[in-house]
Design an enzyme around this catalytic site. Structure first.
Site, PDB file in Angstrom:
ATOM      1  N   CYS A 426     -21.472  79.905  45.574  1.00 23.92           N
ATOM      2  CA  CYS A 426     -21.887  81.009  44.704  1.00 23.92           C
ATOM      3  C   CYS A 426     -21.397  80.830  43.276  1.00 23.92           C
ATOM      4  CB  CYS A 426     -21.406  82.336  45.279  1.00 23.92           C
ATOM      5  SG  CYS A 426     -19.607  82.476  45.410  1.00 23.92           S
ATOM      6  N   HIS A 470     -16.921  86.434  46.072  1.00 26.21           N
ATOM      7  CA  HIS A 470     -18.285  86.142  45.649  1.00 26.21           C
ATOM      8  C   HIS A 470     -18.372  86.222  44.131  1.00 26.21           C
ATOM      9  CE1 HIS A 470     -22.487  85.525  46.294  1.00 26.21           C
ATOM     10  NE2 HIS A 470     -22.868  86.699  45.804  1.00 26.21           N
ATOM     11  N   ASP A 486     -28.428  87.979  41.609  1.00 30.48           N
ATOM     12  CA  ASP A 486     -27.600  87.178  42.516  1.00 30.48           C
ATOM     13  C   ASP A 486     -28.397  85.972  42.994  1.00 30.48           C
ATOM     14  OD1 ASP A 486     -25.786  86.126  44.237  1.00 30.48           O
ATOM     15  OD2 ASP A 486     -25.463  87.950  45.403  1.00 30.48           O
TER      16      ASP A 486
END
Length: 692
Positions: A426, A470, A486
């Site tokens: 991520c 994250h 995202d």
């Protein structure tokens, strides 16, 4: 041989056992020391743990005569060496952490001079104090039980020290400890609930620069992927109403706005100084339908984690710019705070000030030319919203992979990720997305926090762990404000919908470096059940026992009739202490009287000793009843036979296999013999007085 042996004409000394202390008492003391070190193993340096182990084993071997305890000069040399290593390790830092480490070192050195009962008592009280030091760093229920077990071992060792050869001493020691606990526990509970709890006037930092697992204020491409291999708890959350869906659990913590080479940093803020007072505790009263409580594990950082569109409810957390929340002091212990989700969204301004726009458009002057060309191409053809959608479509349709095993991308890493490797975590994708958006003229920022969280036992709360760490993106769109983007949701939707385990199930990299973690074996029902039950017990312990502070106490007292305040709590606590002391005194007096009633033989024998004293035959130390009767018979011939019968009956009672058999008959016989001896002595003295 007295510690000496001869071999080939030479005489050498053999160590003799250290006889000043009972061996079992020393072993109980060493066992307690080992238990008290266990909670600090995660923070003590390896050399200090090894030194304490060696010193304790040395003392144990000396107790059994295998080695000798060092003399004065050798002890001084060992002390200087270990203190020098400590000073070199600390390097000028001073905090409660480093002070506690020095205290542990002092306890270890004390083993080398523990030779007498006085040394035992000194070490006993030092270890009791060490148990309280442990609570500065660990307050979970299992560590509390370890501390209590260590204190119990200390008390047993103290009893063994004073009665080493008493038959059944071990069983009697544990029985006395149980009775003591039964007597004091009600008073302890009452004082815990009602004793006024006030915040201290100052606080001392517990941190010492030691790294804790958790999110930092910088992000390199591999940082969060390393957190993904940790199952340590980050925080727990209890909701007053319905729990949000997994995909909506974005816990915002930090905004990283400056790209320095390959590292994203937080430029805003800083300059914070730790205040003197401890912050107020949060999470008081019943939760509202849109409120939620967060119990954060220690991070040594100021930032708090919150869902989007939240506002602060408790006083120990404040909202700052960028919709972020901060504590009034770094979280060096577990912190509980309360927030509330607002119904409205996009509370930010509809226009971005020029200074803010420049801040969120910053990029290095050079590097990643292909990513810049991509951004330039998108900017010429599309609007800002369409650029966002084009990037997400690229991630969704092209063969990008979400992995915990990304390749090395040292030079122009964003170009390598977007056009060559197409494999990353991520942090890689969030950083690359912000780079392209900024290059396309769209203000953007990296947001770091956690996403997801698993339900605890019973589904009553969420457990957010480090592997839920994250990074995602927020982009500024005119008329809409900051919009969450995202890229991970486009590349690996399972990560956002179900969690990291599902996202990397195919490559099998979930917690691959942490084989001791119960979460690695969540597919085994019994392990998952046991892990959740233990976590629920510890969670309730931290919420209602460790977290029972000033505001929590006053909230509880407000529910009682009479309107309790600090003044009333003070009076009530004094009354509880006074009542406890009164009850203890009455119980002690009753036990003394009961013991006196039970030991009627002792009272009769004491009366006989007084009779002997008046006859000029005082009792000698260690003298048997038979020997005393013989001396009394020589001094008073008239009572010789009665005295022998009296002594024989006493011996029969105290030294028979079943002393309770015929107890009443023996008591009656002793009373008659005692009365007979008194009459015989009066007659003898009366007759002697009538003689010419």
């Amino acid at each position: 041989m007295r510690g000496l042996k001869e071999r080939s004409g030479a005489v050498s000394e053999v160590p003799s056992p250290t006889s000043g202390l009972p061996s079992r008492a020393v072993l109980w003391l060493i066992g307690s020391f080992a238990l008290l070190l266990t909670p600090q193993l995660d923070r003590l340096p390896i050399w200090l743990i090894a030194a304490c182990a060696v010193l304790a084993v040395w003392r144990c071997l000396a107790q059994y005569g295998r080695v000798r305890l060092p003399g004065r000069w050798l002890r001084a040399g060992i002390m200087l060496v270990l203190i020098s290593v400590y000073v070199a390790t600390v390097r000028g830092r001073f905090s409660v952490d480093t002070a506690a480490s020095f205290f542990v070192l002092a306890v270890g050195l004390k083993w080398l001079e523990t030779r007498s009962s006085r040394d035992f008592y000194v070490l006993f009280f030092i270890l009791v104090y060490l148990s309280t030091v442990n609570f500065l760093f660990h307050q979970e229920i299992h560590w509390t039980l370890v501390n209590l077990a260590a204190i119990a071992a200390l008390l047993v060792g103290l009893q063994v020290l004073n009665a080493p050869d008493f038959p059944g001493a071990m069983k009697a020691s544990w029985r006395r400890l149980g009775l003591l606990l039964a007597k004091t526990l009600p008073i302890v509970v009452l004082l815990f609930v009602f004793f006024p709890r006030m915040s201290p006037l100052w606080s001392v930092p517990l941190v010492s620069g030691e790294a804790r697992s958790g999110i930092s204020d910088t992000m390199r491409p591999g940082d969060i992927s390393s957190l993904a291999q940790s199952s340590e708890r980050a925080f727990r959350v209890t909701f007053g109403g319905e729990m949000p869906a997994y995909r909506d659990r974005y816990w915002r913590g930090l905004v990283l706005d400056y790209l320095d080479g390959e590292t994203w940093r937080q430029v805003a803020g800083g300059g914070y100084q730790r205040p003197g007072r401890v912050a107020l505790d949060g999470g008081v009263g019943d939760l509202g339908p849109r409120q939620y409580d967060v119990l954060l594990e220690p991070t040594d950082k100021r930032w708090a984690f919150a869902l989007e569109n939240s506002r602060a409810v408790s006083a120990n957390v404040v909202e700052e710019s960028e919709d972020l929340f901060r504590f009034k002091r770094p979280a060096d212990t577990s912190v509980r705070y309360r927030l509330e989700r607002e119904a409205t969204e996009n509370r930010g301004a509809t226009s971005l000030p020029p200074a803010e726009a420049r801040r969120y458009l910053q990029l290095p002057a050079t590097g990643n030319p292909r990513a810049r060309d991509l951004a330039d191409n998108l900017r010429r053809r599309l609007t800002d919203s369409e650029v966002l959608q084009a990037l997400l479509t690229r991630f969704r349709e092209q063969p990008y992979f979400y992995t915990l095993r990304p390749p090395q991308m040292p030079d122009n890493g964003i170009d390598t990720l977007l056009f060559d490797a197409k494999r990353g975590f991520c942090a890689h994708y969030a950083g690359a997305t912000v780079f392209v958006l900024r290059a396309a003229g769209i203000p953007a920022r990296v947001v770091v926090g956690y996403q997801g969280g698993d339900r605890g036992a019973g589904g009553d709360y969420l457990i957010v762990r480090q592997y839920d760490a994250h990074a995602w993106v927020e982009a500024w769109i005119e008329g809409r404000g900051w919009v969450r983007v995202d890229p991970t949701a486009a590349i690996a939707p399972d990560r956002i919908e179900s969690g990291l385990r599902e996202a990397v199930a195919e490559e099998g990299s979930f917690l691959e470096d942490d084989w001791t973690s119960p979460q690695r074996y969540n597919d085994i029902p019994i392990i998952q059940w046991a892990s959740l039950q233990l976590d629920r017990i510890n969670y309730q312990w931290q919420r209602w026992v460790v977290g029972y502070q000033g505001q929590s106490q006053m909230d509880l007292m407000s529910r009682l009739p009479g309107g309790f305040g600090l003044k009333e709590l003070g009076y009530l606590s004094a009354g509880i202490v006074g009542a406890g002391l009164l009850v203890a005194s009455l119980m002690s007096a009753w036990q003394v009287r009961r013991g006196e009633r039970r030991d009627a033989f002792r009272r009769i024998v004491d009366t006989w000793h007084l009779l002997c004293f008046r006859a000029g035959v005082p009792v000698r130390t260690g003298e048997t009843p038979t020997a005393l009767a013989e001396r009394l018979g020589r001094a008073e011939p008239a009572v010789a036979e009665s005295a022998r019968l009296f002594a024989r009956t006493v011996n029969s009672h105290y030294y028979s296999d079943n002393p309770t058999e015929g107890r009443d008959d023996q008591l009656q016989r002793l009373r008659r013999l005692l009365a007979t001896m008194k009459k015989q002595m009066r007659r003898s003295h009366s007759t002697a007085g009538k003689r010419p």
